[in-house]
Scaffold this motif. Structure first.
Motif, PDB file in Angstrom:
ATOM      1  N   ARG A   1      42.138 -10.891   7.407  1.00 15.12           N
ATOM      2  CA  ARG A   1      41.272 -11.835   8.122  1.00 15.12           C
ATOM      3  C   ARG A   1      39.865 -11.246   8.317  1.00 15.12           C
TER       4      ARG A   1
ATOM      5  N   THR B   1      38.007 -11.562   5.014  1.00 12.51           N
ATOM      6  CA  THR B   1      37.658 -12.936   4.649  1.00 12.51           C
ATOM      7  C   THR B   1      36.792 -13.623   5.708  1.00 12.51           C
ATOM      8  N   THR B   2      36.189 -12.862   6.581  1.00  8.32           N
ATOM      9  CA  THR B   2      35.225 -13.333   7.602  1.00  8.32           C
ATOM     10  C   THR B   2      35.847 -14.164   8.717  1.00  8.32           C
ATOM     11  N   LEU B   3      37.183 -14.258   8.761  1.00 14.30           N
ATOM     12  CA  LEU B   3      37.798 -15.045   9.841  1.00 14.30           C
ATOM     13  C   LEU B   3      37.812 -14.263  11.156  1.00 14.30           C
TER      14      LEU B   3
ATOM     15  N   ARG C   1      30.972 -16.211   0.784  1.00 10.10           N
ATOM     16  CA  ARG C   1      32.153 -17.083   0.905  1.00 10.10           C
ATOM     17  C   ARG C   1      32.464 -17.827  -0.395  1.00 10.10           C
TER      18      ARG C   1
ATOM     19  N   PHE D   1      34.960 -15.390  -2.861  1.00 10.77           N
ATOM     20  CA  PHE D   1      36.373 -15.064  -2.696  1.00 10.77           C
ATOM     21  C   PHE D   1      37.126 -16.316  -2.280  1.00 10.77           C
TER      22      PHE D   1
ATOM     23  N   LEU E   1      40.958 -17.623  -0.277  1.00 10.87           N
ATOM     24  CA  LEU E   1      42.058 -17.169   0.576  1.00 10.87           C
ATOM     25  C   LEU E   1      43.176 -18.195   0.534  1.00 10.87           C
TER      26      LEU E   1
ATOM     27  N   PHE F   1      46.549 -19.262   2.445  1.00 11.62           N
ATOM     28  CA  PHE F   1      47.170 -19.041   3.756  1.00 11.62           C
ATOM     29  C   PHE F   1      48.694 -19.116   3.677  1.00 11.62           C
TER      30      PHE F   1
END
Lengths: 249, 223
Positions: free
Chosen positions: A47, A50-52, A88, A91, A93, A95
């Motif tokens: 996370r 992935t900048t979350l 962003r 890449f 992601l 889930f």
């Protein structure tokens, strides 16, 4: 130079230290599997990449662009909005619970960001979408809605959605944990195919045999640190903690 | 028979105002409700607090009282002549009715929207963020359409209540249907005008039920 370079990553939630100085490098075309017990920091690491989640200190470089770095004076600074947007686009992601948009058809799930974020024409986006659907054996589902698909199909759609922007690196957060064994195999097959095509991937997983087969490097995490990493961590673990964890499978 | 005809004719005249109050209130209170909901969820504690008090007062006091305050407030508080507040062809008593209804219904809608927005799984925001959608795009393309589906049954409730609440405009002497019915009943010494007015309200709500059921059906293609 790696596609992903994470250095000395620290992250706390309130007083709980979840990541205690993680270093991780992923080279182009490499498949890295992250394994380890729940609560060990695997998902948090993903996370953060992935900048979350925002890290407390350390540095992250993705596809040559610096997402965040800590200066020598100890100040941790994230990049500006525009670069962030750039990164962003580099890449994808996938889930654990898919997070498809339920009100969009399969096609719109895949094309929406192409059209409205990456400013491609409808035709271009449709062409990309059709190619991905064919590859993942989902052509007949283009106009279906996520609620009418099996879990395995939904996860394949979400992989297609992540791939649509042609990312340089793809992250998976326990992609099969929400699926029964029968559906799991279909999703793992897709990931195996991507590995053959030399897609750069980081996969957090509990599927040990899959990790051993597909990964070039296996990272074992526990207690917020990388305990051990290498090509043969699963078949030939050196650390006592790794052995103990693997013995349960 | 002639009397019934004339009753229906006069009630229909009042119906213009009833329908006018209904549509204008929806037109203003739904967007305002969305803004109020965002304010209520703001990270700015002062803004969120002020909005919270607003909602609390609007829901906690009678709409009839609010209408009277909006109407008489400008004169008693600021000494403004009410005739100066007319908007074009609309008397201030009508304008005040719309303001009062809109402010009140916005508070109810805001709480419905807030419930809907907060019930959205965080994964929808995260997926949108990863795909590069801006905050505005995320809200209008991903979140809002799903929220509308979720709140539609509660919104239908409010809309039906609004049809009946329009009768409160009588306190500002707006000649909507209920006021007409009351006047007719007293001149005719008959309950017929009330029954006829009741039938009009019921028919309006019947139409609303049909429309809203269709709207729900049109969104039932996903779950």
């Amino acid at each position: 130079m790696g596609v992903l370079e994470m250095k000395d990553i620290c992250k706390s939630f309130d007083s709980l230290k979840v990541l205690k100085g993680i270093d991780l490098e992923v080279k182009k075309g490499e498949v890295v599997a992250i394994i380890g017990p729940s609560g060990g920091g695997k998902s948090t690491l993903l996370r953060c990449a992935t900048t979350l989640e925002h890290i407390d200190s350390g540095s992250i470089v993705i596809a040559g662009e610096t997402l965040v770095k800590t200066s020598s004076s100890g100040l941790t600074q994230y990049t500006d909005k525009k670069t962030l947007q750039d990164i962003r686009g580099k890449f994808g992601l996938v889930f654990q619970n898919f997070n498809l948009f339920p009100h969009f058809s399969v096609r719109r799930n895949i094309t929406e960001s192409l059209v409205h974020v990456h400013k491609k024409s409808r035709d271009e986006a449709d062409a990309i979408c059709d190619a991905l659907l064919e590859k993942f054996d989902l052509t007949s589902k283009a106009d279906a809605y996520p609620c009418n698909l099996s879990g395995g199909q939904q996860q394949r759609v979400s992989i297609a959605r992540a791939l649509a922007v042609n990312p340089e690196i793809l992250f998976f957060d326990e992609p099969t944990s929400a699926l029964d064994p029968e559906l799991t195999s279909g999703v793992l097959k897709v990931i195996r195919e991507l590995a053959k095509e030399k897609m750069t991937m980081v996969i957090v997983t509990h599927e040990m045999s899959f990790a051993r087969d597909v990964a070039d490097k296996i990272v074992f995490m526990d207690g917020g640190v990388i305990v051990e990493q290498g090509a043969d961590v699963i078949s030939n673990p050196h650390n006592e903690r790794t052995r103990e964890f693997l013995s349960k499978f | 028979m002639a009397e019934l005809q004339s009753t229906l004719f006069q009630l229909a005249g009042g119906l213009r105002f009833t329908v006018g109050i209904f549509f204008l209130t929806l037109l203003f209170s739904i967007p305002l409700g969305l803004i109020v909901a965002r304010g209520r969820m703001s990270k700015n504690k002062i803004l969120a607090g002020v909005v919270r008090i607003y909602i609390s007062v609007m829901r906690g006091t009678p709409l009839m009282l609010q209408l009277l305050l909006v109407y008489f407030g400008p004169y008693y508080v600021f000494g403004v002549k009410l005739a100066d507040l007319d908007v074009g062809p609309f008397k201030y008593r009508f304008v005040a009715t719309i303001i009062g209804f809109s402010l009140n219904y916005a508070a109810y809608f805001a709480e419905i929207f807030r419930g809907g927005i907060q019930s959205m799984p965080v994964g929808q925001y995260e997926a949108a963020q990863i795909l590069g959608f801006s905050r505005m795009q995320t809200f209008f393309r991903i979140i809002l359409p799903q929220v509308i589906k979720r709140v539609l049954p509660s919104v239908t409730n409010e809309v039906i209540t609004l049809v009946k609440d329009t009768s409160l405009a009588q306190v500002l002497a707006v000649t909507e249907m209920f006021t007409m019915a009351k006047n007719l009943a007293s001149t005719q010494v008959s309950v017929m005008p009330f029954i006829a007015a009741g039938a009009f309200y019921y028919i309006m709500n019947g139409v609303i039920e049909i429309v809203m059921t269709r709207a729900e059906k049109s969104m039932s293609y996903y779950s």
